[in-house]
Enzyme design. Structure first.
Site, PDB file in Angstrom:
ATOM      1  N   GLU A  33       0.940  -1.204  -0.093  1.00  0.00           N
ATOM      2  CA  GLU A  33      -0.024   0.095  -0.031  1.00  0.00           C
ATOM      3  C   GLU A  33       0.821   1.381  -0.111  1.00  0.00           C
ATOM      4  O   GLU A  33       0.437   2.461  -0.704  1.00  0.00           O
ATOM      5  CB  GLU A  33      -0.892  -0.030   1.172  1.00  0.00           C
ATOM      6  CG  GLU A  33      -1.973  -1.055   1.168  1.00  0.00           C
ATOM      7  CD  GLU A  33      -2.873  -0.968   0.048  1.00  0.00           C
ATOM      8  OE1 GLU A  33      -2.999   0.072  -0.758  1.00  0.00           O
ATOM      9  OE2 GLU A  33      -3.767  -1.983  -0.347  1.00  0.00           O
ATOM     10  N   THR A  39       1.053   5.724  -7.158  1.00  0.00           N
ATOM     11  CA  THR A  39       2.212   5.182  -8.192  1.00  0.00           C
ATOM     12  C   THR A  39       1.378   4.139  -8.836  1.00  0.00           C
ATOM     13  O   THR A  39       0.560   3.179  -8.225  1.00  0.00           O
ATOM     14  CB  THR A  39       3.380   4.631  -7.206  1.00  0.00           C
ATOM     15  OG1 THR A  39       3.805   5.350  -6.329  1.00  0.00           O
ATOM     16  CG2 THR A  39       4.082   3.841  -7.949  1.00  0.00           C
ATOM     17  N   TYR A 116      -6.674   6.478   3.656  1.00  0.00           N
ATOM     18  CA  TYR A 116      -6.809   5.432   2.719  1.00  0.00           C
ATOM     19  C   TYR A 116      -6.039   4.229   3.061  1.00  0.00           C
ATOM     20  O   TYR A 116      -6.699   3.068   2.896  1.00  0.00           O
ATOM     21  CB  TYR A 116      -6.225   5.742   1.251  1.00  0.00           C
ATOM     22  CG  TYR A 116      -5.970   4.520   0.340  1.00  0.00           C
ATOM     23  CD1 TYR A 116      -7.000   3.943  -0.041  1.00  0.00           C
ATOM     24  CD2 TYR A 116      -4.636   4.099   0.423  1.00  0.00           C
ATOM     25  CE1 TYR A 116      -6.846   2.761  -0.772  1.00  0.00           C
ATOM     26  CE2 TYR A 116      -4.476   2.763  -0.226  1.00  0.00           C
ATOM     27  CZ  TYR A 116      -5.571   2.194  -1.065  1.00  0.00           C
ATOM     28  OH  TYR A 116      -5.065   1.234  -1.484  1.00  0.00           O
ATOM     29  N   ASP A 134      -9.863   5.846  -2.663  1.00  0.00           N
ATOM     30  CA  ASP A 134      -8.348   6.358  -3.499  1.00  0.00           C
ATOM     31  C   ASP A 134      -8.981   7.197  -5.049  1.00  0.00           C
ATOM     32  O   ASP A 134     -10.311   7.285  -5.146  1.00  0.00           O
ATOM     33  CB  ASP A 134      -7.657   5.362  -3.770  1.00  0.00           C
ATOM     34  CG  ASP A 134      -8.137   4.364  -4.785  1.00  0.00           C
ATOM     35  OD1 ASP A 134      -9.433   4.369  -5.049  1.00  0.00           O
ATOM     36  OD2 ASP A 134      -7.542   3.711  -5.630  1.00  0.00           O
ATOM     37  N   CYS A 188     -13.442   1.755 -15.347  1.00  0.00           N
ATOM     38  CA  CYS A 188     -13.984   2.968 -15.286  1.00  0.00           C
ATOM     39  C   CYS A 188     -12.742   3.924 -15.028  1.00  0.00           C
ATOM     40  O   CYS A 188     -12.433   4.487 -14.299  1.00  0.00           O
ATOM     41  CB  CYS A 188     -14.818   3.106 -14.217  1.00  0.00           C
ATOM     42  SG  CYS A 188     -15.751   4.585 -13.969  1.00  0.00           S
TER      43      CYS A 188
END
Length: 346
Positions: A33, A39, A116, A134, A188
């Site tokens: 994470e 990134t 997050y 995110d 999406c």
DNA sequence: TATTCGTGGTC
DNA sequence: TGACCAAGAAT
């Protein structure tokens, strides 16, 4: 079918096979994470491999030096992530007796872990119903529910978090959180989303109103500064001079050649008037501009117009010296790395 | 709370 | 090609 269930089913059939998905070890999930913050997965994969092999446990990471960790992070950017990762590993080992935090609330206390990341680890490792928000989630939710509130405004951040938290209530948190992120990354997408085959298309308001390309809304307030860097590359054949960056700006604690920053491009005569050359006398030195055309290194908030100046001299005084053959031991910014790759072949 | 922190990919 | 974006967080 409910929103969460469609995504969970889609995930079942379409999820990506990623190395950290074979594990529920919070240390590995934490590593992944942090590496993946801002990134792309493709860019982070090699670093995940290096870190899990070089530091198989949180204890191994805590026992390493910061220089060592930064060297392994070299090239990935946002280096505070590496410094905070190392700091938090020591915190876990020293203050928490090596026991990894197991709740959202406790995870938030780790340096480098925000809303997050705490949500991601808590849901993936401990099945806690904390919704991740995110860039993918902002995009999917803003389009599906047609929300034009800016995603980088305080109200928007709060609104989307609360909406996401509602949507996860009846879901399997581990699967659902990863599902909506994978869905955002693969279907999406920011540009050219595949709405034709989208499993959420029926209920998607933005699609119905033809607003896909204008969502999500982001307030833009980015001003790019131009800076002018002159790196002084001292070379006696075997040795050179590098320094560790201090302060809180870019590349903190990475290494570089002595730097003279100016407010505009300078010629040799002007450069030699700088304090650096008053403090350091070079006997029989020969100075040459390596790159007449500046290298323009583009960061998010700054464009660095960079010149490398080569000083050939046999007498280097009042400097800590570094052998060229050891130069690769030091963590350097990409800009310096690019220079070294070119310079050492000449 | 607005700004700052890297590097690379996409169109 | 420049603008935008990427599994955000700290200050």
């Amino acid at each position: 079918m409910e929103f969460y269930k469609i995504l969970e089913m889609w995930y079942l059939n379409n999820k990506r096979n990623l190395p950290w998905r074979n594990s529920s070890n919070p240390y590995f999930i934490w590593l992944s994470e942090i590496i993946l913050q801002q990134t792309r997965i493709q860019q982070g994969l090699d670093y995940y491999k290096v870190f899990t092999e070089h530091y198989p446990t949180v204890q191994d990471l805590a026992n390493a030096s910061e220089d060592e960790v930064l060297k392994d992070w070299q090239g990935l950017g946002y280096y505070s992530r590496a410094r905070n990762l190392h700091f938090s590993a020591q915190y876990i080992c020293n203050e928490l007796n090596g026991k990894f935090p197991t709740t959202y609330k406790e995870l938030l206390k780790l340096k480098g872990v925000g809303d997050y990341t705490a949500s991601a680890i808590a849901s993936i490792c401990f099945n806690e119903k904390t919704a991740v928000v995110d860039g993918n989630v902002y995009r999917v939710l803003s389009r599906y529910f047609n929300i034009d509130m800016p995603i980088n405004s305080p109200k928007g951040i709060k609104y989307f978090k609360e909406l996401a938290q509602e949507l996860i209530q009846n879901a399997h948190p581990k699967e659902y959180n990863q599902a909506i992120m994978d869905f955002g990354a693969m279907v999406c997408k920011p540009q050219n989303p595949t709405c034709e085959t989208c499993v959420l298309a029926d209920g998607c308001i933005a699609k119905a109103k033809n607003l896909i390309s204008s969502l999500p809304v982001k307030e833009k307030k980015l001003k790019v500064k131009n800076k002018f860097f002159n790196f002084i590359v001292i070379d006696n054949g075997d040795l050179t001079v590098i320094e560790k960056r201090t302060g809180n700006g870019i590349w903190k604690n990475l290494y570089q050649f002595p730097l003279i920053e100016t407010n505009k491009p300078v010629d040799e005569e002007t450069l030699l008037k700088h304090d650096f050359f008053k403090n350091h006398e070079f006997k029989n030195m020969d100075i040459a501009l390596y790159n007449p055309e500046p290298w323009i290194h583009k960061l998010t908030h700054q464009h660095l117009h960079t010149h490398f100046w080569i000083i050939n001299t046999k007498h280097i005084e009042n400097f800590e010296l570094t052998a060229w053959k050891n130069i690769d031991d030091f963590a350097v910014p990409k800009l310096i790395h690019n220079f070294l790759e070119e310079y050492k072949t000449k």
